[in-house]
Design a protein around this motif. Sequence first.
Motif, short mmCIF file in Angstrom:
data_model
loop_
_atom_site.label_atom_id
_atom_site.label_comp_id
_atom_site.label_asym_id
_atom_site.label_seq_id
_atom_site.Cartn_x
_atom_site.Cartn_y
_atom_site.Cartn_z
N ALA B 213 0.72 -1.34 -0.14
CA ALA B 213 0.09 -0.14 0.01
C ALA B 213 0.75 1.17 -0.09
O ALA B 213 0.48 2.26 -0.61
N SER B 214 2.06 1.34 0.68
CA SER B 214 2.83 2.36 0.81
C SER B 214 3.54 2.88 -0.79
O SER B 214 3.52 3.92 -0.97
N VAL B 215 3.77 1.65 -1.07
CA VAL B 215 4.51 1.84 -2.72
C VAL B 215 3.20 2.48 -3.50
O VAL B 215 3.46 3.26 -4.35
N LEU B 216 1.79 1.77 -3.34
CA LEU B 216 0.85 2.05 -4.21
C LEU B 216 0.52 3.79 -4.21
O LEU B 216 0.11 4.30 -5.09
N VAL B 217 0.82 4.46 -3.01
CA VAL B 217 0.39 5.75 -2.65
C VAL B 217 1.39 6.46 -3.73
O VAL B 217 1.09 7.43 -4.29
N ALA B 218 2.79 6.03 -3.76
CA ALA B 218 3.65 6.63 -4.53
C ALA B 218 3.18 6.91 -6.08
O ALA B 218 3.06 7.50 -6.84
N THR B 219 2.76 5.31 -6.44
CA THR B 219 2.53 5.16 -7.77
C THR B 219 1.28 5.98 -8.17
O THR B 219 0.99 6.63 -9.32
N ALA B 220 0.45 6.20 -7.21
CA ALA B 220 -1.03 6.85 -7.52
C ALA B 220 -0.48 8.29 -7.56
O ALA B 220 -1.22 8.84 -8.62
N ILE B 221 0.46 8.88 -6.98
CA ILE B 221 0.70 10.15 -7.02
C ILE B 221 1.20 10.52 -8.41
O ILE B 221 0.98 11.36 -9.21
N LEU B 222 2.28 9.50 -8.82
CA LEU B 222 2.74 9.67 -10.30
C LEU B 222 1.82 9.42 -11.29
O LEU B 222 1.77 10.36 -12.12
N MET B 223 0.57 8.57 -11.15
CA MET B 223 -0.19 8.58 -12.23
C MET B 223 -0.92 10.02 -12.34
O MET B 223 -1.27 10.24 -13.30
N GLU B 224 -1.42 10.41 -11.26
CA GLU B 224 -2.11 11.44 -11.23
C GLU B 224 -1.45 12.79 -11.79
O GLU B 224 -2.06 13.47 -12.61
N SER B 225 -0.21 12.82 -11.38
CA SER B 225 0.68 13.77 -12.27
C SER B 225 0.87 13.55 -13.62
O SER B 225 0.86 14.47 -14.25
N ALA B 226 0.87 12.41 -14.04
CA ALA B 226 1.21 12.18 -15.29
C ALA B 226 -0.42 12.43 -16.17
O ALA B 226 -0.08 13.06 -17.22
N LEU B 227 -1.56 12.07 -15.60
CA LEU B 227 -2.81 12.53 -16.25
C LEU B 227 -2.64 14.07 -16.18
O LEU B 227 -3.21 14.52 -17.26
N SER B 228 -2.50 14.80 -15.22
CA SER B 228 -2.53 16.14 -15.21
C SER B 228 -1.67 16.72 -16.14
O SER B 228 -1.92 17.76 -16.97
N PHE B 229 -0.23 16.30 -16.16
CA PHE B 229 0.64 16.56 -17.40
C PHE B 229 -0.01 16.41 -18.75
O PHE B 229 0.21 17.49 -19.41
N LEU B 230 -0.69 15.68 -18.90
CA LEU B 230 -1.50 15.48 -20.15
C LEU B 230 -2.74 16.22 -20.32
O LEU B 230 -3.26 16.25 -21.40
N GLY B 231 -2.93 17.01 -19.33
CA GLY B 231 -4.34 17.65 -19.45
C GLY B 231 -5.52 16.97 -19.27
O GLY B 231 -6.82 17.27 -19.26
N LEU B 232 -5.59 15.89 -18.66
CA LEU B 232 -6.70 14.94 -18.31
C LEU B 232 -7.35 14.86 -17.06
O LEU B 232 -8.21 14.29 -16.71
N SER B 233 -6.73 15.74 -16.21
CA SER B 233 -7.22 15.85 -14.70
C SER B 233 -8.13 16.99 -14.79
O SER B 233 -8.32 17.65 -15.69
N ASP B 234 -8.87 17.23 -13.54
CA ASP B 234 -9.53 18.50 -13.40
C ASP B 234 -8.94 19.71 -13.71
O ASP B 234 -7.97 20.01 -13.16
N SER B 239 -2.62 21.08 -9.47
CA SER B 239 -1.77 19.87 -9.24
C SER B 239 -0.49 19.84 -9.73
O SER B 239 -0.21 20.64 -10.79
N TRP B 240 0.18 19.35 -9.09
CA TRP B 240 1.76 19.15 -9.41
C TRP B 240 2.17 18.89 -11.01
O TRP B 240 2.69 19.51 -11.89
N GLY B 241 1.46 18.09 -11.30
CA GLY B 241 1.30 17.50 -12.69
C GLY B 241 0.84 18.49 -13.73
O GLY B 241 1.50 18.82 -14.69
N SER B 242 -0.21 19.15 -13.54
CA SER B 242 -0.74 20.29 -14.25
C SER B 242 0.23 21.39 -14.27
O SER B 242 0.23 22.07 -15.26
N MET B 243 0.92 21.66 -13.16
CA MET B 243 1.68 22.65 -13.33
C MET B 243 3.11 22.46 -14.41
O MET B 243 3.24 23.60 -15.02
N ILE B 244 3.48 21.43 -14.11
CA ILE B 244 4.51 21.00 -15.03
C ILE B 244 3.94 21.03 -16.55
O ILE B 244 4.66 21.49 -17.55
#
Lengths: 327, 291
Positions: B213-234, B239-244
Amino acid sequence: MASPLLDVRGLSVRFPTGSPVIDFGFHIEQGETVAVVGESGSGKSLTALAIMGLLPRRAAATGTIAFRGVDLLALPEKERRAIRGRQVAMVFQEPMTSLNPVMTVGRQIGEVLRRHEGLSSAAARARAIELLDLVRVADPHLRVDDYPHRLSGGMRQRVVIAIAVACRPSLLVADEPTTALDVTIQAQILDLLDRLRRDLAMALILITHDLGIVGQWADRVVVMYAGRKAEEASPHELLAHPVHPYTRGLLAASPRLSAGANYRQGPLEEIPGTIASAAGEPGCPFVPRCDLVQPSCRVAPPPLVELGGGRLVACPIAAVPEAVHAS
Amino acid sequence: MAATVETSGIAPVGRRALRAFLRNPTAIVGSLFLAFVAMLSLMAPWLYPEDPLSMVARPFLWPGQNPAFPLGTDSLGRDVTAGLVWGGRISLAVGLAATCLGVSFGIVVGSTAGYFGGRIDNLLVRLIEIFQTLPSFLLLVVLVAIAQPTIETVTFAIAIVTWPTVARLVRAEFRTLRERDFVTAARALGFGHIRIVMLEILPNALPPIIVTASVLVATAILMESALSFLGLSDPNLVSWGSMIGSSRELLRSAWYLSAIPGIAIVCTVLSINLIGDALNDALNPRSPGIE
């Protein structure tokens, strides 16, 4: 005459690969101790599991196991579960692994009381302390909060027994309860079981491979060989006059019981061969290891012969009195 | 005091594991940094009460240029510090919520399959395999593209792509644990399936689940950042990803706009992984150096 507390008749346990228990039967009265003796692979533990209803799913049990006149094998699982742990309980062989390592012993004892008697957690804890005291664990109010790894093997077996007797069962099945323990602890545990049997008025099925403990603690002995009953007798008669060649071989192979003989006067007797050697043959399973084989033994397993006084032997030589007392 | 006998075997997880965890320096570093990020995120509404998306100053202020905006402003004059603090909220919330959802569902499916075995097991394993054969990030993108990109759907979609990992692990643990003597002993006491699963098996299976679970939290943060980077998040939340993502075209002229949230992601994910490693050591009864 009232029916016995537990009456096992024609019990067979079948696996896809073979039948480790075949047409086995015995009964036990209230407050009685019956020892079931046999070597590894004789089917004695499977018989215990069949009584508890804990056989592996691939195994099929046929016959009847009547407890207080009710056939347990015919009961639905839900009703069996209500009997397990409350009226029929079991003590396992290995105290090191039969306790949950991440739960305190007090909770483990309390949990069965909460399951069957609906006690609150405070009441269950108080009863757990009483039960630890009953099985002679020192400082029960301190031990109740200990995890199993802090207890020695003998202590853990006491805890296992406390869990088993928590709901005052009328039948306790002890599957080799002392095999994993030191000799000095063995006697203490057997004493404890015997005292609890008397105090709580329960019947005790003592499953063992150790003939040494049979004489002192059992009212009756059932000798099992390759899934069948070889002989049944009172321990006194069995030890003094064994009839079945297998029982005789077992006694001759026990260092403590072969009168006068000890290791210095020659090697111990042994029974040649292994228990598996007659698998699949139609006759008596003991034929390959027996030195009194008769032609009929190879055709079909010999029927149980009643010798009087509740004594049963599954061997044709039992019908020949001279042969019985020849050895 | 009565002498106690210490034998080998699995000690109770609680206190001993905590002591081992606290003796591990990487665990301390990870926990302290994560606590720092969590505190900043929790205090965001008080630190920066204004919407982090509002334009507050001249665009392209470099870090240190104006003491009122210590990490500078972006191409639209938005405060980078405020974005970082508010973005941390999203990252941590999505990471934790998605992990909780995924782990819970994984435990339910994995324990059912592992405990009962047989046909149920076969069926559930097929289901797990269907999810595992799909490339997880692609599935995530498709899921978010189908649903509206809100924070809830993103969280849910991340949970959907992570549960099979947990389910497989839980199933394997249950399969070995259900054969143990104390489980047979519990059955001999007349315990039902639910009591056996909840009291006897699950507590013994927890250590590897916690580590995963602890590793999955990190993975989930990365996934959310990646989605935001692609502009697919809210699009209404920083979010950090959308800023990048929004500053990637300015990488050559204003690289700090990508670097600052990037460092935040790296450090947070690293600290969670450090905690996961330390938990693995602390909860594993066979690892050396513990009693």
